[in-house]
Each structure stands twice: as structure tokens, then as C-alpha cells.
Design a protein around this motif. Structure first.
Motif, PDB file in Angstrom:
ATOM      1  N   ASP A   9      31.790  60.642 -26.161  1.00 34.24           N
ATOM      2  CA  ASP A   9      32.310  60.443 -24.813  1.00 34.24           C
ATOM      3  C   ASP A   9      31.165  60.081 -23.875  1.00 34.24           C
ATOM      4  O   ASP A   9      30.149  60.786 -23.824  1.00 34.24           O
ATOM      5  N   VAL A  10      31.333  58.991 -23.137  1.00 35.04           N
ATOM      6  CA  VAL A  10      30.287  58.554 -22.208  1.00 35.04           C
ATOM      7  C   VAL A  10      30.866  58.348 -20.816  1.00 35.04           C
ATOM      8  O   VAL A  10      32.045  58.023 -20.655  1.00 35.04           O
ATOM      9  N   SER A  11      30.027  58.535 -19.819  1.00 32.28           N
ATOM     10  CA  SER A  11      30.437  58.323 -18.438  1.00 32.28           C
ATOM     11  C   SER A  11      30.643  56.830 -18.188  1.00 32.28           C
ATOM     12  O   SER A  11      30.030  55.986 -18.842  1.00 32.28           O
ATOM     13  N   GLN A  12      31.490  56.508 -17.220  1.00 30.68           N
ATOM     14  CA  GLN A  12      31.784  55.105 -16.910  1.00 30.68           C
ATOM     15  C   GLN A  12      30.573  54.387 -16.322  1.00 30.68           C
ATOM     16  O   GLN A  12      30.447  53.174 -16.433  1.00 30.68           O
ATOM     17  N   ILE A  13      29.724  55.155 -15.667  1.00 30.27           N
ATOM     18  CA  ILE A  13      28.490  54.630 -15.096  1.00 30.27           C
ATOM     19  C   ILE A  13      27.322  55.311 -15.783  1.00 30.27           C
ATOM     20  O   ILE A  13      27.372  56.512 -16.075  1.00 30.27           O
ATOM     21  N   GLY A  14      26.265  54.538 -16.057  1.00 29.81           N
ATOM     22  CA  GLY A  14      25.044  55.103 -16.611  1.00 29.81           C
ATOM     23  C   GLY A  14      23.951  55.129 -15.548  1.00 29.81           C
ATOM     24  O   GLY A  14      24.190  54.815 -14.380  1.00 29.81           O
ATOM     25  N   PHE A  15      22.770  55.503 -15.970  1.00 30.20           N
ATOM     26  CA  PHE A  15      21.629  55.579 -15.054  1.00 30.20           C
ATOM     27  C   PHE A  15      20.456  54.843 -15.665  1.00 30.20           C
ATOM     28  O   PHE A  15      20.037  55.130 -16.787  1.00 30.20           O
ATOM     29  N   GLY A  16      19.937  53.853 -14.933  1.00 29.02           N
ATOM     30  CA  GLY A  16      18.806  53.073 -15.417  1.00 29.02           C
ATOM     31  C   GLY A  16      17.478  53.669 -14.967  1.00 29.02           C
ATOM     32  O   GLY A  16      17.385  54.275 -13.894  1.00 29.02           O
ATOM     33  N   THR A  17      16.455  53.502 -15.775  1.00 23.85           N
ATOM     34  CA  THR A  17      15.159  54.138 -15.478  1.00 23.85           C
ATOM     35  C   THR A  17      14.008  53.146 -15.327  1.00 23.85           C
ATOM     36  O   THR A  17      12.840  53.536 -15.387  1.00 23.85           O
ATOM     37  N   TRP A  18      14.318  51.867 -15.116  1.00 22.17           N
ATOM     38  CA  TRP A  18      13.249  50.889 -14.889  1.00 22.17           C
ATOM     39  C   TRP A  18      12.456  51.293 -13.648  1.00 22.17           C
ATOM     40  O   TRP A  18      13.008  51.616 -12.605  1.00 22.17           O
ATOM     41  N   LYS A  19      11.127  51.317 -13.791  1.00 23.08           N
ATOM     42  CA  LYS A  19      10.179  51.712 -12.742  1.00 23.08           C
ATOM     43  C   LYS A  19      10.178  53.210 -12.449  1.00 23.08           C
ATOM     44  O   LYS A  19       9.592  53.665 -11.477  1.00 23.08           O
ATOM     45  N   ILE A  20      10.851  53.973 -13.297  1.00 19.42           N
ATOM     46  CA  ILE A  20      10.694  55.432 -13.261  1.00 19.42           C
ATOM     47  C   ILE A  20       9.611  55.767 -14.277  1.00 19.42           C
ATOM     48  O   ILE A  20       9.767  55.529 -15.464  1.00 19.42           O
ATOM     49  N   GLY A  21       8.499  56.264 -13.798  1.00 17.11           N
ATOM     50  CA  GLY A  21       7.369  56.547 -14.684  1.00 17.11           C
ATOM     51  C   GLY A  21       6.466  55.354 -14.910  1.00 17.11           C
ATOM     52  O   GLY A  21       5.644  55.357 -15.829  1.00 17.11           O
ATOM     53  N   GLY A  22       6.606  54.337 -14.054  1.00 21.19           N
ATOM     54  CA  GLY A  22       5.734  53.175 -14.175  1.00 21.19           C
ATOM     55  C   GLY A  22       6.500  51.879 -14.325  1.00 21.19           C
ATOM     56  O   GLY A  22       7.730  51.867 -14.409  1.00 21.19           O
ATOM     57  N   GLY A  23       5.764  50.779 -14.367  1.00 18.43           N
ATOM     58  CA  GLY A  23       6.381  49.459 -14.473  1.00 18.43           C
ATOM     59  C   GLY A  23       6.170  48.845 -15.839  1.00 18.43           C
ATOM     60  O   GLY A  23       6.252  49.516 -16.862  1.00 18.43           O
ATOM     61  N   TYR A  24       5.821  47.579 -15.840  1.00 20.91           N
ATOM     62  CA  TYR A  24       5.694  46.805 -17.072  1.00 20.91           C
ATOM     63  C   TYR A  24       4.491  47.293 -17.895  1.00 20.91           C
ATOM     64  O   TYR A  24       3.357  46.931 -17.628  1.00 20.91           O
TER      65      TYR A  24
END
Length: 265
Positions: free
Chosen positions: A7-22
Motif C-alpha cells: 500500500d502506497v500513498s497517492q503522493i510521494g516525497f522527493g529528496t532532490w537537494k536534501i543532503g546536497g546537490g549533484y
């Protein structure tokens, strides 16, 4: 909603730029982002999207710390292998390193982050299927794949289906609605939408604001609700207030008329 038998939520959470970038880690806001991630999960969002490239793996480490006191089996972790690690041994190593940083028993969904024409897709997919066999990964998928690549991928995979295709999809970039999304829907491939708020531009969209007033919703909530019909959007937030706003995209539906109006933006 179900994804990879969970079972998964309809919306997720993205972590780009959390803890740094490229590929570059940033440790300066670790405690803040761990708190944000915990808040996200406590509010019922259980899909967390990260990648080995984000902060050179530090984003994965922060996710690992944030989920420590939650039931792992109720959290759905997506992470991704970068395009320079798609040779067989490199890909296996990348997945194991991601798993270690996440401090988790397994990865729910492992994606090829970007295609790489210099590595045979067959070699990469053989490694992906081996990861499932080893129990490191539950499901496999891709990111930024067009129809041609999706068709090739589906013709190569022998044991396991391609579960998802993560693509850019938002009210300013709806090009995938013409071809990629219908193809995914026909082939039972879940669409995961990154940059769902058009890098912040959705917030100031006058049409979304106008439609939002009818529902007592913000332009952000309208933009996400639009995407919910055909994808799992994975917005990022840096504050609890923004997370609360994101959650306001759930529990209601745009009328067909308003949906059509947004589709023409």
C-alpha cells in the motif's frame, strides 16, 4: 493504491537537494531534513524518492536516519542508479551501497535514473533482475525513458516486470500525456511525476489560483490534484507548512471541466 504489492500513498516525497546537490553532500541542514522526513512519514506519506546521485548518497543516508523508528515494511523507498553505473558489476555495487546508506533491509523500487546508450540495456536489466533475485530490491523500473526505450526494456526483461517510469510531469510540461503516459497506462507501468510543481512555478499560476478559489484550495494543491489522476507526484518541501499544503491536494477531485481547462494550459 498498491505498488509492488504494498500500500502506497497517492503522493510521494522527493529528496532532490536534501543532503546536497549533484554528487556533492551538504551536511549543514541534516537535523532539519531528518525532522522534515519524519514529519512527512508521520502525516501518512510513505513513498520516499531518493537517488545515489543526490548529495553523493547523503540524501539516502538522511532517509535511512529518518525511518529508523518507523515500521520499515510500511515505508516505500525508491532509489535510483546513476547513468555512469549501468554496467553489470557497477549496478550491483551501486544498489548494495544505496542499501547500506539507507540502513534498510531492502529497496522497494530501484530505478535506472537516466538511460545510457554506451551500455547495453540488456546488461543493465540483467543486473536489475539479479538484484530482485538476491532480495536487495523488490521491484525494478526506469526513469526518463521514452516509448522506444520502454518497449526495448519490456522486450528484454525475462523474469520481472518494469513497475514504474519516473518522468518530469507538471502543469507546465504535460508532453508525456501525448504518448508516454498512455503507453505506461496500457502496459501497467506506474508513472511517477518528478518536478510536479514545475520548480515552484505552479504556485504563481493565475489559472490554477482561479480554479483553486472554487475549491478553497491553493494553486499548489490544484496542480498536484491534477497530476493525481495519472501519476504519483513526488513534490519536495523544506517546511512543515509546505508539507501540510501538499497534503491538502488529497481527499477531493477536480471536476472534469476544470481538469480539461488545466490540460490546455
Amino acid at each position: 493504491m498498491r505498488l509492488c504489492n504494498k500500500d502506497v500513498s497517492q503522493i510521494g516525497f522527493g529528496t532532490w537537494k536534501i543532503g546536497g546537490g549533484y554528487w556533492n553532500p551538504d551536511y549543514s541542514k541534516d537535523s532539519h531534513y531528518i525532522e522534515i522526513l519524519k514529519y512527512v512519514i508521520s502525516k501518512g506519506i510513505n513513498v520516499i524518492d531518493t537517488a545515489e546521485m543526490y548529495g553523493g548518497g547523503h540524501s539516502e543516508e538522511l532517509v535511512g536516519k529518518a525511518i529508523e523508528n518507523f515500521d520499515r515494511d510500511k515505508i516505500f523507498i525508491i532509489t535510483k542508479v546513476w547513468s555512469n553505473h549501468l554496467k553489470y558489476d557497477d549496478l550491483i555495487r551501486s544498489a548494495k551501497n544505496s542499501l547500506k546508506r539507507l540502513n534498510a533491509k531492502y529497496i522497494d523500487l530501484y530505478l535506472i535514473h537516466w538511460p545510457n546508450s554506451s551500455v547495453p540495456l540488456e546488461e543493465s536489466l540483467r543486473a536489475m533482475e539479479e538484484l530482485v533475485d538476491q532480495g536487495i530490491v523488490n521491484c525494478i523500473g526506469v526513469s526518463n525513458f521514452d516509448i522506444k526505450l520502454l518497449e526495448e526494456t519490456m522486450s528484454i526483461t525475462k523474469k520481472y516486470e518494469i513497475t514504474a517510469n519516473e518522468i518530469e510531469y507538471n502543469v507546465e510540461n504535460k508532453s508525456a500525456e501525448k504518448d508516454v503516459i498512455p503507453f505506461c497506462e496500457r502496459n501497467n507501468i506506474k508513472v511517477i511525476a518528478y518536478s510536479p510543481l514545475a520548480r515552484g512555478n505552479a504556485k504563481n499560476n493565475k489559472i490554477l489560483e482561479e480554479i483553486g478559489r472554487k475549491y478553497n484550495k491553493t494553486s499548489v494543491q490544484v496542480a498536484l490534484n491534477y497530476l493525481l489522476r495519472r501519476s504519483i507526484p513526488i513534490p519536495k518541501a523544506s517546511s512543515k507548512d509546505h508539507i501540510d499544503e501538499i497534503l491538502g491536494a488529497l481527499g477531493w477531485n477536480l471536476s472534469d471541466e476544470d481538469y480539461e481547462r488545466i490540460s490546455k494550459i
